[in-house]
Design a protein around this motif. Sequence first.
Motif, mmCIF file in Angstrom:
data_model
loop_
_atom_site.group_PDB
_atom_site.id
_atom_site.type_symbol
_atom_site.label_atom_id
_atom_site.label_comp_id
_atom_site.label_asym_id
_atom_site.label_seq_id
_atom_site.Cartn_x
_atom_site.Cartn_y
_atom_site.Cartn_z
ATOM 1 N N GLU A 1 20.821 67.330 50.779
ATOM 2 C CA GLU A 1 19.569 66.938 51.408
ATOM 3 C C GLU A 1 18.783 66.009 50.494
ATOM 4 O O GLU A 1 18.746 66.185 49.279
ATOM 5 N N ASP A 2 18.120 65.075 51.122
ATOM 6 C CA ASP A 2 17.220 64.159 50.414
ATOM 7 C C ASP A 2 17.915 63.412 49.274
ATOM 8 O O ASP A 2 17.306 63.089 48.266
ATOM 9 N N GLY A 3 19.229 63.191 49.425
ATOM 10 C CA GLY A 3 19.928 62.413 48.400
ATOM 11 C C GLY A 3 19.508 60.957 48.445
ATOM 12 O O GLY A 3 19.013 60.460 49.457
ATOM 13 N N LEU A 4 19.683 60.270 47.358
ATOM 14 C CA LEU A 4 19.284 58.872 47.274
ATOM 15 C C LEU A 4 20.522 57.990 47.189
ATOM 16 O O LEU A 4 21.472 58.283 46.457
ATOM 17 N N TYR A 5 20.505 56.917 47.929
ATOM 18 C CA TYR A 5 21.584 55.927 47.890
ATOM 19 C C TYR A 5 20.991 54.574 47.507
ATOM 20 O O TYR A 5 19.902 54.225 47.966
ATOM 21 N N ALA A 6 21.706 53.864 46.690
ATOM 22 C CA ALA A 6 21.241 52.533 46.304
ATOM 23 C C ALA A 6 21.718 51.519 47.331
ATOM 24 O O ALA A 6 22.865 51.545 47.762
ATOM 25 N N ASN A 7 20.823 50.644 47.739
ATOM 26 C CA ASN A 7 21.166 49.588 48.680
ATOM 27 C C ASN A 7 21.158 48.266 47.916
ATOM 28 O O ASN A 7 20.102 47.685 47.679
ATOM 29 N N SER A 8 22.340 47.830 47.512
ATOM 30 C CA SER A 8 22.444 46.616 46.702
ATOM 31 C C SER A 8 23.065 45.487 47.507
ATOM 32 O O SER A 8 23.961 45.715 48.326
ATOM 33 N N ALA A 9 22.581 44.303 47.269
ATOM 34 C CA ALA A 9 23.156 43.132 47.933
ATOM 35 C C ALA A 9 24.540 42.855 47.351
ATOM 36 O O ALA A 9 24.756 42.972 46.144
ATOM 37 N N TYR A 10 25.460 42.505 48.217
ATOM 38 C CA TYR A 10 26.813 42.178 47.771
ATOM 39 C C TYR A 10 26.768 40.892 46.959
ATOM 40 O O TYR A 10 26.159 39.904 47.366
ATOM 41 N N SER A 11 27.379 40.922 45.792
ATOM 42 C CA SER A 11 27.339 39.758 44.909
ATOM 43 C C SER A 11 28.135 38.599 45.500
ATOM 44 O O SER A 11 29.278 38.760 45.921
ATOM 45 N N LYS A 12 27.517 37.440 45.505
ATOM 46 C CA LYS A 12 28.191 36.234 45.975
ATOM 47 C C LYS A 12 28.451 35.267 44.817
ATOM 48 O O LYS A 12 28.680 34.083 45.024
ATOM 49 N N ALA A 13 28.392 35.812 43.591
ATOM 50 C CA ALA A 13 28.647 34.965 42.427
ATOM 51 C C ALA A 13 30.071 34.440 42.471
ATOM 52 O O ALA A 13 30.997 35.133 42.872
ATOM 53 N N ARG A 14 30.250 33.200 42.037
ATOM 54 C CA ARG A 14 31.568 32.575 42.073
ATOM 55 C C ARG A 14 31.997 32.178 40.672
ATOM 56 O O ARG A 14 31.173 31.859 39.821
ATOM 57 N N LYS A 15 33.278 32.210 40.462
ATOM 58 C CA LYS A 15 33.850 31.782 39.193
ATOM 59 C C LYS A 15 34.623 30.489 39.423
ATOM 60 O O LYS A 15 35.290 30.322 40.447
ATOM 61 N N SER A 16 34.529 29.605 38.465
ATOM 62 C CA SER A 16 35.301 28.366 38.560
ATOM 63 C C SER A 16 36.194 28.251 37.334
ATOM 64 O O SER A 16 35.815 28.674 36.235
ATOM 65 N N VAL A 17 37.376 27.714 37.545
ATOM 66 C CA VAL A 17 38.322 27.499 36.460
ATOM 67 C C VAL A 17 38.694 26.023 36.460
ATOM 68 O O VAL A 17 39.230 25.509 37.441
ATOM 69 N N ALA A 18 38.399 25.355 35.371
ATOM 70 C CA ALA A 18 38.738 23.940 35.255
ATOM 71 C C ALA A 18 40.213 23.784 34.916
ATOM 72 O O ALA A 18 40.755 24.550 34.117
ATOM 73 N N VAL A 19 40.883 22.834 35.541
ATOM 74 C CA VAL A 19 42.279 22.557 35.224
ATOM 75 C C VAL A 19 42.373 21.158 34.633
ATOM 76 O O VAL A 19 41.591 20.272 34.965
ATOM 77 N N ALA A 20 43.310 20.998 33.725
ATOM 78 C CA ALA A 20 43.542 19.695 33.099
ATOM 79 C C ALA A 20 44.981 19.277 33.364
ATOM 80 O O ALA A 20 45.846 20.116 33.643
ATOM 81 N N ASP A 21 45.219 17.997 33.270
ATOM 82 C CA ASP A 21 46.556 17.432 33.502
ATOM 83 C C ASP A 21 47.314 17.424 32.173
ATOM 84 O O ASP A 21 46.965 16.679 31.257
ATOM 85 N N TYR A 22 48.337 18.275 32.061
ATOM 86 C CA TYR A 22 49.163 18.314 30.861
ATOM 87 C C TYR A 22 50.537 17.739 31.189
ATOM 88 O O TYR A 22 51.124 18.078 32.216
ATOM 89 N N TYR A 23 51.027 16.872 30.302
ATOM 90 C CA TYR A 23 52.348 16.309 30.582
ATOM 91 C C TYR A 23 53.109 16.049 29.288
ATOM 92 O O TYR A 23 52.533 15.895 28.209
ATOM 93 N N SER A 24 54.421 16.029 29.435
ATOM 94 C CA SER A 24 55.320 15.692 28.336
ATOM 95 C C SER A 24 56.170 14.525 28.809
ATOM 96 O O SER A 24 56.662 14.524 29.938
ATOM 97 N N GLN A 25 56.344 13.527 27.947
ATOM 98 C CA GLN A 25 57.055 12.319 28.380
ATOM 99 C C GLN A 25 57.978 11.792 27.287
ATOM 100 O O GLN A 25 57.626 11.798 26.108
ATOM 101 N N PHE A 26 59.160 11.389 27.687
ATOM 102 C CA PHE A 26 60.094 10.701 26.810
ATOM 103 C C PHE A 26 60.352 9.315 27.392
ATOM 104 O O PHE A 26 60.584 9.187 28.595
ATOM 105 N N THR A 27 60.305 8.309 26.534
ATOM 106 C CA THR A 27 60.597 6.951 26.967
ATOM 107 C C THR A 27 61.943 6.528 26.382
ATOM 108 O O THR A 27 62.126 6.550 25.166
ATOM 109 N N VAL A 28 62.875 6.184 27.256
ATOM 110 C CA VAL A 28 64.235 5.833 26.842
ATOM 111 C C VAL A 28 64.434 4.336 27.027
ATOM 112 O O VAL A 28 64.295 3.811 28.142
ATOM 113 N N SER A 29 64.742 3.652 25.942
ATOM 114 C CA SER A 29 64.976 2.209 26.025
ATOM 115 C C SER A 29 66.369 1.944 26.600
ATOM 116 O O SER A 29 67.232 2.813 26.614
#
Length: 235
Positions: A1-29
């Motif tokens: 009886e008379d218990g308490l519940y927390a009413n919290s807004a659902y988090s809409k925080a976003r995470k971003s991950v930056a990507v970079a272009d990595y490459y390996s190259q051999f030049t054959v004459s």
Amino acid sequence: EDGLYANSAYSKARKSVAVADYYSQFTVSDLAAAVSDGVFSEARFAADAMRKEALTWTSLLGILMATITTVHTMTAQPTLEDVVTAGQKLDLQLVDPTALKMAILKPQQFQQLQLDAGFSQAANFAVLDVEAQAIAKLIGGVYKGRYGNIDIFVTPTVTTSGGKYQGGIFTRGAVLKARATPVVQDPGNQVLLGSMLFERARSLTTPQTAYRGKGFFGVAIGQQNAAIRFASPTV
């Protein structure tokens, strides 16, 4: 009886991950192609590029460890006690205590751990772990074993700051990774293997042919409470 519940807004925080272009190259004459009977082993090049992809992920993880907020800082060289304490700090941050933890350490950090008698004894027990043996067989020398539910890996790309190696220990949810899949635009000279694009390009100005393997990779910290920075003095 008379218990308490927390009413919290659902988090809409976003995470971003930056990507970079990595490459390996051999030049054959044209001359190099001539003295090797015109043969360039594209299969060996692809295998080498795939290995570099794995090393790139490891490098990114090593650098990422320095961005972890919570720190277990040592004034002396690391010991088994430090490993246990850092693992306990993770547990106290309410992460899943049953989830395996992963450590990314500087080779020098692991070398100092090996000089601790207690750590050496723990290593004797760890070699009996069947899962650890399987990981070691699959990955090789960068994997150093499992100690106190922590799988330890080493990479020289762990950074140094303030006179300390900035290694880290983390568990599920701490690290986010992202990759983008390159688009095949020239099917005659490009092939996509997984998320790696392999291509051959003839130079327009020199008598050379370039062989390139490339991909887009990136990592970022997701949950800070699922990671501990393991900062020990440089040697």
